[in-house]
Write an enzyme that holds these catalytic residues in place. Sequence first.
Site, PDB file in Angstrom:
ATOM      1  N   ALA A 119      15.723   6.816  23.255  1.00 42.74           N
ATOM      2  CA  ALA A 119      15.264   5.741  22.372  1.00 42.74           C
ATOM      3  C   ALA A 119      15.572   6.113  20.939  1.00 42.74           C
ATOM      4  CB  ALA A 119      13.764   5.529  22.532  1.00 42.74           C
ATOM      5  N   GLU A 179      20.474  18.078  13.154  1.00 46.97           N
ATOM      6  CA  GLU A 179      20.073  19.479  12.981  1.00 46.97           C
ATOM      7  C   GLU A 179      18.579  19.675  13.251  1.00 46.97           C
ATOM      8  OE1 GLU A 179      19.723  22.815   9.380  1.00 46.97           O
ATOM      9  OE2 GLU A 179      20.221  20.729   8.920  1.00 46.97           O
ATOM     10  N   PRO A 232       1.133  -5.749  18.495  1.00 46.42           N
ATOM     11  CA  PRO A 232       1.294  -6.940  17.654  1.00 46.42           C
ATOM     12  C   PRO A 232       0.082  -7.296  16.802  1.00 46.42           C
ATOM     13  CG  PRO A 232       0.997  -7.577  19.957  1.00 46.42           C
ATOM     14  CD  PRO A 232       1.147  -6.075  19.931  1.00 46.42           C
ATOM     15  N   GLU A 286      21.561  11.352  22.122  1.00 43.08           N
ATOM     16  CA  GLU A 286      20.471  12.134  22.708  1.00 43.08           C
ATOM     17  C   GLU A 286      20.849  12.789  24.032  1.00 43.08           C
ATOM     18  OE1 GLU A 286      16.773   9.978  22.927  1.00 43.08           O
ATOM     19  OE2 GLU A 286      16.470  10.139  20.768  1.00 43.08           O
ATOM     20  N   ARG A 345      -5.829  -8.643   6.528  1.00 42.65           N
ATOM     21  CA  ARG A 345      -4.965  -8.155   7.608  1.00 42.65           C
ATOM     22  C   ARG A 345      -4.205  -6.927   7.129  1.00 42.65           C
ATOM     23  NH1 ARG A 345      -7.869 -10.356  10.486  1.00 42.65           N
ATOM     24  NH2 ARG A 345      -7.676 -12.451  11.361  1.00 42.65           N
ATOM     25  N   GLU A 346      -4.322  -5.845   7.859  1.00 42.26           N
ATOM     26  CA  GLU A 346      -3.533  -4.643   7.580  1.00 42.26           C
ATOM     27  C   GLU A 346      -2.264  -4.720   8.417  1.00 42.26           C
ATOM     28  OE1 GLU A 346      -7.630  -2.063   6.933  1.00 42.26           O
ATOM     29  OE2 GLU A 346      -6.500  -1.857   8.798  1.00 42.26           O
ATOM     30  N   ILE A 406       0.826  -1.204   0.000  1.00 36.16           N
ATOM     31  CA  ILE A 406       0.000   0.000   0.000  1.00 36.16           C
ATOM     32  C   ILE A 406       0.862   1.256   0.000  1.00 36.16           C
ATOM     33  CG2 ILE A 406      -1.664   1.345   1.363  1.00 36.16           C
ATOM     34  CD1 ILE A 406      -2.937  -1.136   0.266  1.00 36.16           C
ATOM     35  N   GLU A 419       6.655  -3.982  14.471  1.00 37.54           N
ATOM     36  CA  GLU A 419       7.732  -3.357  15.253  1.00 37.54           C
ATOM     37  C   GLU A 419       8.041  -4.131  16.539  1.00 37.54           C
ATOM     38  OE1 GLU A 419       7.308   0.784  16.409  1.00 37.54           O
ATOM     39  OE2 GLU A 419       9.271   0.752  17.374  1.00 37.54           O
TER      40      GLU A 419
END
Lengths: 181, 181
Positions: free
Chosen positions: B75, B137, B113, B95, B36-37, B13, B118
């Site tokens: 993170a 930046e 999930p 960071e 399923r998306e 998609i 991810e």
Amino acid sequence: MPHLEQTVKSTPIYDGKIIRVRTDDVQLENGNAAKREVISHPGGVCVVAVNSRDEVLLVRQFRYPFGKELIEIPAGKLEYGEDPSACGRRELEEETGYTAGTYRYLGPMYPTPAYDEEVIHLYYAAQLQPTRQKLDEDEFLDVLQMPFQQAVQMVLDQQIADGKTQLALLKADALRRAGKL
Amino acid sequence: MPHLEQTVKSTPIYDGKIIRVRTDDVQLENGNAAKREVISHPGGVCVVAVNSRDEVLLVRQFRYPFGKELIEIPAGKLEYGEDPSACGRRELEEETGYTAGTYRYLGPMYPTPAYDEEVIHLYYAAQLQPTRQKLDEDEFLDVLQMPFQQAVQMVLDQQIADGKTQLALLKADALRRAGKL
């Protein structure tokens, strides 16, 4: 000064059954332009439900993105406009066949705030009463009952991957130890 | 029998900078068809980093999907093929301007999930040494230092919404209490 990004333009990409996707052009605080990819989702609920033997109800179901079964606490997607607490009660009964006499809110969780608007609301439920499981025709899952402390230990031992399940179990455990649940 | 869904067809998609989106036609275990998306994402890391005064490093940054600043632990997103531990060290230094002498893996977290591939890897870091913050930046954030137990209490008081931050803090707290960190 708080950090801020301002929307310049919003472009719809996909309008699905569960998610919507858009890309936004934004202006950063230094004046530079940037793109943001954003998922919209109606949000969800999940429930740590504990019976009179201090066992927690877990569900084992296939999660398509990972191609395997995961162990999670009962959970579900909000209908648009639905009260999260009502949704938690509905999903608990539908998935496990139990209603709860007491219901406590453990707070919100933003699972992936960098690119997804989803909010999951966490609940703790006790004083369970059996009713009847009401799975959809196309919904398949097994219900497990496990001593609460064993489930907490599984989280600490990295044996439960689902984020909401890990968080809700550890939060309930900490609040119980503090005498707040 | 384990539950299973089989892929029949996969339709791309959207192929974005951070996420990809596809819809898959699947066959359920009762033979029915379903859609399923699925979101693809390279995955991420996050780090509970504690200094010699037992303060945890937090970052406050604008999160576009929520239109406001959130407080999170440091993170970042994995580069494709990057080792998660190396990514955690890199993001912590970039960071916050600190490197860590000890580094411990707290396990994976699947944030959503049901529709997203991810995986976020959680770490605990200690023995911090100051180096130099290296923000991009176009990256804007403030670093906070807060007593570890105060941050844990903020999670229990529902004052931190980010899921990985809540989970990693509670997990580190439980493992510390158990003498395992």
